[in-house]
Design an enzyme around this catalytic site. Structure first.
Site, PDB file in Angstrom:
ATOM      1  N   VAL A 132      93.270  56.613   8.324  1.00  0.00           N
ATOM      2  CA  VAL A 132      94.655  56.612   7.830  1.00  0.00           C
ATOM      3  C   VAL A 132      95.032  55.216   7.327  1.00  0.00           C
ATOM      4  O   VAL A 132      95.645  55.055   6.260  1.00  0.00           O
ATOM      5  CB  VAL A 132      95.626  57.099   8.940  1.00  0.00           C
ATOM      6  CG1 VAL A 132      97.064  57.019   8.457  1.00  0.00           C
ATOM      7  CG2 VAL A 132      95.286  58.514   9.377  1.00  0.00           C
ATOM      8  N   CYS A 133      94.646  54.203   8.090  1.00  0.00           N
ATOM      9  CA  CYS A 133      94.960  52.819   7.692  1.00  0.00           C
ATOM     10  C   CYS A 133      94.330  52.481   6.347  1.00  0.00           C
ATOM     11  O   CYS A 133      94.921  51.783   5.523  1.00  0.00           O
ATOM     12  CB  CYS A 133      94.466  51.831   8.750  1.00  0.00           C
ATOM     13  SG  CYS A 133      95.276  52.026  10.343  1.00  0.00           S
ATOM     14  N   THR A 134      93.127  52.973   6.115  1.00  0.00           N
ATOM     15  CA  THR A 134      92.454  52.715   4.837  1.00  0.00           C
ATOM     16  C   THR A 134      93.291  53.261   3.675  1.00  0.00           C
ATOM     17  O   THR A 134      93.486  52.583   2.665  1.00  0.00           O
ATOM     18  CB  THR A 134      91.048  53.359   4.852  1.00  0.00           C
ATOM     19  OG1 THR A 134      90.311  52.786   5.939  1.00  0.00           O
ATOM     20  CG2 THR A 134      90.308  53.130   3.555  1.00  0.00           C
TER      21      THR A 134
END
Ligand code: BEZ
Length: 211
Positions: free
Chosen positions: A44-46
């Protein structure tokens, strides 16, 4: 530390992917968005960092400096950038704070132990040119944020900072706005000479100033 709307946000020194910074000095006269992501090399952070990089020109256009943070070390940020570019089409083009000792994370209360002892939640702090907190958001690790919404609310914050209006639900730049209740009809005649629509005495709709 709890940081509330209207508080001057805490200053700090940090290492970032674009060199060491002192936060307030780095902000200068700009607006700022400080956002945390839980961990590098996570899915998700990517996607989030790719989206922020894609939207960077939109933040620039609004005179907003963006800075990310995680508790990962600096070398991990650099390695992860290549993955973000490869999978999202955009490499981070804004500084990322490396906070392995959690100095900034603790200062801004970004670690919520009942969610995770070690990772930051997804915090967003929007700071005005006066260094005061204008908006904060907290999302869990499982939900990626909508950065178009953050731009939308910055449009509202910047408009309402200079005009005696508020923005209704789901407002977007260019839509009609609301005359704030503290402005009397008498005063509104001077501020909004083109007129407005009164739905209720407390609900007066006017075209967005400056549009
Ligand atoms: C993610 O970015 O996908 C993620 C990060 C930490 C915990 C769970 C998910």
């Amino acid at each position: 530390m709890t940081i509330r709307l209207g508080d001057v946000v805490p200053d700090f020194d940090a290492e970032t992917t674009e060199g060491p910074i002192r936060f307030h000095e780095w902000l200068g006269d700009s607006w700022g968005v400080l956002f945390s992501h839980p961990k590098n090399f996570t899915p998700v952070c990517t996607t989030e960092l790719g989206q922020v990089a894609r939207l960077k020109p939109e933040f620039d256009r609004r005179n907003v400096k963006v800075i990310g943070l995680s508790v990962d070390p600096l070398d991990a940020h650099a390695k992860w950038s290549d993955d973000i570019a490869e999978t999202q089409g955009y490499a981070p083009n804004f500084p990322l704070i490396a906070d392995p000792e959690r100095k900034v994370s603790d200062l801004y209360d970004m670690i919520h132990p009942n969610a995770s002892d070690t990772l930051t939640v997804r915090s967003v702090f929007v700071v005005g040119p006066d260094k005061k907190l204008k908006l904060s958001l907290t999302y869990p690790a499982s939900a990626g944020r909508n950065f178009d919404e953050i731009l939308r609310v910055i449009d509202s914050l910047q408009l309402t900072a200079t005009h005696a209006v508020a923005t209704p639900a789901n407002w977007k730049d260019g839509d009609d706005v609301i005359i704030v209740p503290s402005v009397s009809d008498e005063a509104a005649k001077e501020k909004f000479p083109q007129g407005w629509k009164t739905l209720k005495p407390y609900l007066r709709i006017v075209a967005q100033p400056g549009k």
